[in-house]
Design a protein around this motif. Structure first.
Motif, PDB file in Angstrom:
ATOM      1  N   UNK A  88       0.839  -1.203   0.000  1.00 14.40           N
ATOM      2  CA  UNK A  88       0.000   0.000   0.000  1.00 14.40           C
ATOM      3  C   UNK A  88       0.874   1.253   0.000  1.00 14.40           C
ATOM      4  N   UNK A  89       1.895   1.258   0.857  1.00 14.46           N
ATOM      5  CA  UNK A  89       2.814   2.402   0.909  1.00 14.46           C
ATOM      6  C   UNK A  89       3.532   2.576  -0.421  1.00 14.46           C
ATOM      7  N   UNK A  90       3.929   1.467  -1.038  1.00 16.25           N
ATOM      8  CA  UNK A  90       4.627   1.533  -2.320  1.00 16.25           C
ATOM      9  C   UNK A  90       3.747   2.145  -3.405  1.00 16.25           C
ATOM     10  N   UNK A  91       2.481   1.750  -3.460  1.00 16.25           N
ATOM     11  CA  UNK A  91       1.563   2.306  -4.457  1.00 16.25           C
ATOM     12  C   UNK A  91       1.328   3.793  -4.215  1.00 16.25           C
ATOM     13  N   UNK A  92       1.176   4.179  -2.954  1.00 16.39           N
ATOM     14  CA  UNK A  92       0.986   5.599  -2.628  1.00 16.39           C
ATOM     15  C   UNK A  92       2.207   6.424  -3.032  1.00 16.39           C
ATOM     16  N   UNK A  93       3.401   5.869  -2.842  1.00 12.76           N
ATOM     17  CA  UNK A  93       4.621   6.581  -3.231  1.00 12.76           C
ATOM     18  C   UNK A  93       4.693   6.760  -4.745  1.00 12.76           C
ATOM     19  N   UNK A  94       4.300   5.748  -5.505  1.00 15.39           N
ATOM     20  CA  UNK A  94       4.342   5.862  -6.967  1.00 15.39           C
ATOM     21  C   UNK A  94       3.334   6.896  -7.462  1.00 15.39           C
ATOM     22  N   UNK A  95       2.154   6.915  -6.857  1.00 15.85           N
ATOM     23  CA  UNK A  95       1.153   7.916  -7.236  1.00 15.85           C
ATOM     24  C   UNK A  95       1.682   9.318  -6.946  1.00 15.85           C
ATOM     25  N   UNK A  96       2.274   9.486  -5.768  1.00 15.98           N
ATOM     26  CA  UNK A  96       2.824  10.792  -5.393  1.00 15.98           C
ATOM     27  C   UNK A  96       3.933  11.211  -6.349  1.00 15.98           C
ATOM     28  N   UNK A  97       4.782  10.266  -6.741  1.00 21.34           N
ATOM     29  CA  UNK A  97       5.859  10.581  -7.688  1.00 21.34           C
ATOM     30  C   UNK A  97       5.291  11.056  -9.020  1.00 21.34           C
ATOM     31  N   UNK A  98       4.258  10.384  -9.531  1.00 22.28           N
ATOM     32  CA  UNK A  98       3.654  10.786 -10.800  1.00 22.28           C
ATOM     33  C   UNK A  98       3.107  12.209 -10.720  1.00 22.28           C
ATOM     34  N   UNK A 146      -7.050   9.231  -4.788  1.00 21.35           N
ATOM     35  CA  UNK A 146      -6.863   8.012  -5.574  1.00 21.35           C
ATOM     36  C   UNK A 146      -7.478   6.836  -4.829  1.00 21.35           C
ATOM     37  N   UNK A 147      -8.127   5.964  -5.560  1.00 23.07           N
ATOM     38  CA  UNK A 147      -8.701   4.741  -4.998  1.00 23.07           C
ATOM     39  C   UNK A 147      -8.088   3.556  -5.735  1.00 23.07           C
ATOM     40  N   UNK A 148      -7.541   2.618  -4.977  1.00 26.27           N
ATOM     41  CA  UNK A 148      -6.965   1.426  -5.589  1.00 26.27           C
ATOM     42  C   UNK A 148      -7.215   0.225  -4.692  1.00 26.27           C
ATOM     43  N   UNK A 149      -7.012  -0.961  -5.244  1.00 21.75           N
ATOM     44  CA  UNK A 149      -7.238  -2.205  -4.513  1.00 21.75           C
ATOM     45  C   UNK A 149      -5.915  -2.933  -4.334  1.00 21.75           C
ATOM     46  N   UNK A 150      -5.697  -3.410  -3.128  1.00 17.11           N
ATOM     47  CA  UNK A 150      -4.458  -4.115  -2.802  1.00 17.11           C
ATOM     48  C   UNK A 150      -4.799  -5.438  -2.138  1.00 17.11           C
ATOM     49  N   UNK A 151      -4.078  -6.497  -2.522  1.00 14.96           N
ATOM     50  CA  UNK A 151      -4.336  -7.822  -1.960  1.00 14.96           C
ATOM     51  C   UNK A 151      -3.776  -7.900  -0.545  1.00 14.96           C
ATOM     52  N   UNK A 152      -4.575  -8.427   0.372  1.00 15.68           N
ATOM     53  CA  UNK A 152      -4.162  -8.597   1.760  1.00 15.68           C
ATOM     54  C   UNK A 152      -3.437  -9.929   1.927  1.00 15.68           C
ATOM     55  N   UNK A 153      -2.727 -10.149   3.060  1.00 19.24           N
ATOM     56  CA  UNK A 153      -2.009 -11.415   3.267  1.00 19.24           C
ATOM     57  C   UNK A 153      -2.895 -12.655   3.223  1.00 19.24           C
ATOM     58  N   UNK A 182      -6.575   7.051  -0.993  1.00 20.43           N
ATOM     59  CA  UNK A 182      -5.373   7.840  -0.711  1.00 20.43           C
ATOM     60  C   UNK A 182      -5.633   9.292  -1.103  1.00 20.43           C
ATOM     61  N   UNK A 183      -5.606  10.186  -0.123  1.00 20.07           N
ATOM     62  CA  UNK A 183      -5.768  11.621  -0.361  1.00 20.07           C
ATOM     63  C   UNK A 183      -4.410  12.301  -0.234  1.00 20.07           C
ATOM     64  N   UNK A 184      -4.087  13.149  -1.200  1.00 16.94           N
ATOM     65  CA  UNK A 184      -2.790  13.819  -1.193  1.00 16.94           C
ATOM     66  C   UNK A 184      -2.906  15.288  -1.538  1.00 16.94           C
ATOM     67  N   UNK A 185      -1.858  16.019  -1.206  1.00 17.56           N
ATOM     68  CA  UNK A 185      -1.787  17.455  -1.501  1.00 17.56           C
ATOM     69  C   UNK A 185      -0.345  17.798  -1.855  1.00 17.56           C
ATOM     70  N   UNK A 186      -0.150  18.404  -3.024  1.00  9.22           N
ATOM     71  CA  UNK A 186       1.172  18.796  -3.503  1.00  9.22           C
ATOM     72  C   UNK A 186       1.158  20.298  -3.769  1.00  9.22           C
TER      73      UNK A 186
END
Length: 265
Positions: free
Chosen positions: A45-55, A118-125, A134-138
């Protein structure tokens, strides 16, 4: 097991440490397993949020640079909303929730603020898919640089050849007039010049560095064009001196807008 007699009573002290360890392990291990599973589940989840923020930050950076040659309130929201879903396959929904362009706050102008969701789906363990929001502000600032036009502590505008020569020249110098000027592609450049067909300058996007012969040319060129051998840029005279440039022996390097005076005071 230890026995101790006190009068007619027998007191037994039972010290079973192994049983105590088993009880503690039975209590702690489930919590440890749950913590590990949560950690494993949150890392993607953190990895996906970081990629979205980078874009989003990358598009913000491009808009900050392009603002030097054009002003468009719609460009950044459109580019962000097109890029994120295209590059992040897990994102099912992305939208800009707030946008302010070239506003002033806390004494600083030309600021840009973009809020997104952003709304995305992530597989749980355990194999299920969880819905993540994920809400962000730049926030950034547009390009606000400007050529110094003389006066104050500035030395006025002169021309230098960054790839050849160690002299600074006046705009009217024959060395300057014979070579092209590096600038950035804007609507004004497109109106004044046509794209060079040899280097396919027509494919250049707004804000790209281009080269023009201001006095004699009718086209703008890219860096790899055969017409571009030497080029000059404009800079402040004091900055040119700090970089080691010396006055041109032909024109004296008189800054634009400053008349050259002869004789004593």
């Amino acid at each position: 097991m230890h026995r101790k007699c006190v009068g007619s009573r027998e007191i037994r002290h039972i010290n079973n440490r192994r049983g105590s360890y088993l009880v503690e392990a039975a209590v702690v291990i489930p919590f440890f397993i749950i913590a590990v599973m949560l950690l494993i589940g949150i890392m993607p989840v953190i990895s996906t949020c970081e990629r979205i923020t980078f874009d989003v930050c990358e598009e913000m950076r491009l808009e900050m640079a392009k603002s030097a040659v054009r002003s468009s309130r719609a460009a950044l929201p459109l580019s962000v909303q097109a890029r994120v879903p295209a590059e992040e396959s897990k994102v099912t929904s992305f939208r800009v929730t707030g946008f302010r362009y070239r506003f002033e706050e806390d004494g600083t102008g030309d600021r840009i603020e973009l809020k997104f969701r952003a709304v995305f789906h992530e597989k749980t363990p355990v194999g299920a898919f969880g819905r993540i929001r994920f809400d962000g502000r730049i926030e950034g600032r547009t390009f606000t640089g400007a050529y110094y036009r003389g006066g104050g502590r500035g030395g006025g505008i002169v021309c230098i050849f960054p790839k050849a020569g160690r002299c600074y020249h006046s705009r009217a110098c024959s060395f300057v007039k014979a070579n092209c000027h590096q600038t950035f592609l804007s609507e004004e450049i497109r109106r004044r010049y046509r794209p060079c067909p040899n280097c396919r300058a027509g494919k250049a996007s707004a804000g790209s560095p281009v080269f023009v012969f201001e006095d004699t040319g009718r086209a703008y060129h890219l860096a790899g064009c055969s017409a571009v051998s030497r080029y000059y840029i404009e800079t402040d005279k004091n900055q040119a001196v700090e970089k080691g440039y010396t006055p041109c022996g032909k024109c004296g390097g008189v800054p634009r807008g400053v008349s050259q005076q002869k004789g004593g005071a």
